[in-house]
Write an enzyme that holds these catalytic residues in place. Structure first.
Site, PDB file in Angstrom:
ATOM      1  N   PHE A 112      37.888  57.803  39.339  1.00  0.00           N
ATOM      2  CA  PHE A 112      38.604  56.652  39.014  1.00  0.00           C
ATOM      3  C   PHE A 112      38.631  56.548  37.660  1.00  0.00           C
ATOM      4  O   PHE A 112      37.660  56.537  36.854  1.00  0.00           O
ATOM      5  CB  PHE A 112      38.235  55.595  39.549  1.00  0.00           C
ATOM      6  CG  PHE A 112      38.534  55.415  41.124  1.00  0.00           C
ATOM      7  CD1 PHE A 112      39.954  55.225  41.729  1.00  0.00           C
ATOM      8  CD2 PHE A 112      37.693  55.876  42.097  1.00  0.00           C
ATOM      9  CE1 PHE A 112      40.117  55.023  42.995  1.00  0.00           C
ATOM     10  CE2 PHE A 112      38.038  55.885  43.484  1.00  0.00           C
ATOM     11  CZ  PHE A 112      39.063  55.686  44.103  1.00  0.00           C
TER      12      PHE A 112
ATOM     13  N   SER B 110      46.786  36.202  46.351  1.00  0.00           N
ATOM     14  CA  SER B 110      45.584  36.612  45.638  1.00  0.00           C
ATOM     15  C   SER B 110      44.117  36.047  46.325  1.00  0.00           C
ATOM     16  O   SER B 110      44.183  34.963  47.161  1.00  0.00           O
ATOM     17  CB  SER B 110      45.497  35.936  44.398  1.00  0.00           C
ATOM     18  OG  SER B 110      46.576  36.141  43.658  1.00  0.00           O
TER      19      SER B 110
ATOM     20  N   GLU C   1      50.166  42.295  32.486  1.00  0.00           N
ATOM     21  CA  GLU C   1      50.180  41.482  33.684  1.00  0.00           C
ATOM     22  C   GLU C   1      50.918  40.368  33.532  1.00  0.00           C
ATOM     23  O   GLU C   1      50.723  39.343  34.290  1.00  0.00           O
ATOM     24  CB  GLU C   1      48.468  41.174  33.832  1.00  0.00           C
ATOM     25  CG  GLU C   1      47.645  42.250  34.162  1.00  0.00           C
ATOM     26  CD  GLU C   1      46.159  41.920  34.307  1.00  0.00           C
ATOM     27  OE1 GLU C   1      45.826  41.606  35.381  1.00  0.00           O
ATOM     28  OE2 GLU C   1      45.400  42.183  33.442  1.00  0.00           O
TER      29      GLU C   1
ATOM     30  N   ILE D   7      32.985  55.963  44.570  1.00  0.00           N
ATOM     31  CA  ILE D   7      31.962  55.407  45.650  1.00  0.00           C
ATOM     32  C   ILE D   7      32.678  55.385  46.952  1.00  0.00           C
ATOM     33  O   ILE D   7      33.740  54.698  47.118  1.00  0.00           O
ATOM     34  CB  ILE D   7      31.585  53.852  44.999  1.00  0.00           C
ATOM     35  CG1 ILE D   7      31.303  53.989  43.807  1.00  0.00           C
ATOM     36  CG2 ILE D   7      30.406  53.370  45.993  1.00  0.00           C
ATOM     37  CD1 ILE D   7      29.826  54.660  43.462  1.00  0.00           C
TER      38      ILE D   7
ATOM     39  N   SER E 193      44.487  43.919  37.257  1.00  0.00           N
ATOM     40  CA  SER E 193      45.378  44.115  38.343  1.00  0.00           C
ATOM     41  C   SER E 193      45.653  45.622  38.718  1.00  0.00           C
ATOM     42  O   SER E 193      46.700  45.868  39.034  1.00  0.00           O
ATOM     43  CB  SER E 193      46.588  43.463  38.181  1.00  0.00           C
ATOM     44  OG  SER E 193      46.464  41.978  37.747  1.00  0.00           O
TER      45      SER E 193
ATOM     46  N   ARG F 123      32.543  50.017  51.401  1.00  0.00           N
ATOM     47  CA  ARG F 123      33.434  48.859  51.766  1.00  0.00           C
ATOM     48  C   ARG F 123      33.826  48.349  50.545  1.00  0.00           C
ATOM     49  O   ARG F 123      32.853  47.996  49.695  1.00  0.00           O
ATOM     50  CB  ARG F 123      32.839  48.212  52.683  1.00  0.00           C
ATOM     51  CG  ARG F 123      32.512  48.675  53.983  1.00  0.00           C
ATOM     52  CD  ARG F 123      31.710  47.417  54.950  1.00  0.00           C
ATOM     53  NE  ARG F 123      32.602  46.390  55.441  1.00  0.00           N
ATOM     54  CZ  ARG F 123      31.808  45.433  56.188  1.00  0.00           C
ATOM     55  NH1 ARG F 123      30.422  45.563  56.530  1.00  0.00           N
ATOM     56  NH2 ARG F 123      32.967  44.538  56.559  1.00  0.00           N
TER      57      ARG F 123
END
Length: 359
Positions: free
Chosen positions: A184, A327, A17, A225, A192, A228
């Site tokens: 996932f 961000s 990162e 999942i 990130s 939202r």
């Protein structure tokens, strides 16, 4: 006129990162109150060398998030551990040292967000923005974060932990027996969305695991999942406050590194998110509960999924979230009425307050 507070801004670093950190530092330098603070710019190269950058040109290609890099024509320095609080020594004999008042590590990922720099600050006897050693280390490790939150009665996505030394083909079947696709795959100690993949079948799963293991020796495979994607910022020490809630509406298959930091059209941000008053309060209370369960200090961003029946499932906790101009952490506080500049001021004050309290 009172003496300016000397802030050692640490950026760059050895993690994947690195470029995100450079972008964050650039934004902080532009927004910090220069009448109150003197910024000592300390860039860390990708191989770990600390450099005191006193020139105006701190970054190369500073306006391009894909090619931004650190200016390396600078003095090598080190932070001294010992009685001289916050002494920054240059490694060249003719160069004078600096006495820092507070350290502001805007280092994302390993070697900065994981307790490493926090431990060094403690040895050097200097206030440090953000959480301490334990909270930083636990918050960086998604596996341990989930275990602690589960113990605290806070919902997280179901997961399986894999280690590269013990990984075998049988693990693929174990994952498929437990979860339906998509799943996932994430490195346990990375942020990130670096090294993160969405897998819709066994072939993609194997490729995702291979990618994640390039960044960490431990990874998580998580149940997908449906919900939202909401985020809430927390600020404070003993009496933390929660911001308004933001929603990420991804325009790609998932909110990856490119969507976060490079592609301005990668996602739509809804600030504040359209949620009921009761759900807003529930999210804020849960975010503070997460912050307190991990014993965070200063700041954290809590990322979550909210299902149709308003179940809150924590996705990740970031103890040193991104501070770039796009961000979410600073944007959440701006939407809550706290400007970027005032947020920086508050974080530095919280670090000094916490340091004095511990002494």
């Amino acid at each position: 006129m009172s003496k300016k507070i000397k802030v050692g801004l640490l950026f760059g670093g050895r993690s994947a990162e690195h470029q995100v950190s450079l972008q964050s530092a650039k934004s902080i330098m532009a927004a910090i109150d220069n009448d109150k603070y003197e910024v000592v710019k300390i860039g860390i190269t990708s191989d770990g060398k600390w450099l005191l950058n006193e020139s105006a040109e701190t970054f190369i290609n500073g306006d391009d998030p894909e090619t931004i890099s650190l200016q390396t024509e600078a003095l090598p320095v080190t932070l001294v551990a010992g009685d001289q609080s916050g002494e920054l020594q240059c490694l060249e004999a003719e160069a004078a040292g600096n006495q820092l008042d507070v350290l502001f590590p805007i280092l994302h990922g390993p070697y900065g967000e994981d307790g490493s720099v926090q431990g060094l600050a403690k040895l050097a006897n200097i206030p440090c923005v953000g959480s301490g050693i334990l909270s930083s280390a636990v918050g960086m490790d998604k596996d341990f974060t989930k275990r602690i939150l589960m113990q605290a009665g806070i919902d997280v996505a179901d997961f399986i932990t894999l280690r590269d030394s013990r990984f075998s083909e049988a693990d693929l079947q174990r994952i498929e027996d437990r979860f339906s696709y998509p799943v996932f795959v994430k490195p346990a100690n990375m942020g990130s969305s670096i090294g993160v993949s969405k897998a819709a079948n066994r072939s993609e799963l194997a490729a995702a695991i291979d990618l994640a293991f390039r960044f960490d020796r431990k990874l998580l495979v998580e149940k997908g999942i449906v919900g939202r994607e909401l985020e809430c910022a927390v600020l404070g020490n003993d009496f933390p406050e929660a911001s308004v809630v933001g929603e990420i509406i991804s325009n790609v298959s998932f909110y990856d590194y490119k969507a976060k930091y490079i592609d301005e059209n990668g996602a739509t941000l809804s600030l504040p998110a359209k949620v009921s008053d009761s759900l807003l309060e529930k999210i804020q209370q849960t975010s503070i509960a997460v912050f307190e369960a991990l014993e965070c200090r200063g700041l954290a961003r809590v990322d979550m999924f909210v299902t149709d029946d308003e179940q809150i499932i924590i996705n990740e906790v970031n103890t040193l979230p991104g501070f770039t101009k796009i961000s979410m952490y600073p944007k959440l506080w701006e939407a809550s009425g706290l400007s970027y500049s005032d947020l920086i001021d508050r974080l530095i004050s919280l670090a000094i307050e916490d340091f004095q309290g511990q002494r």
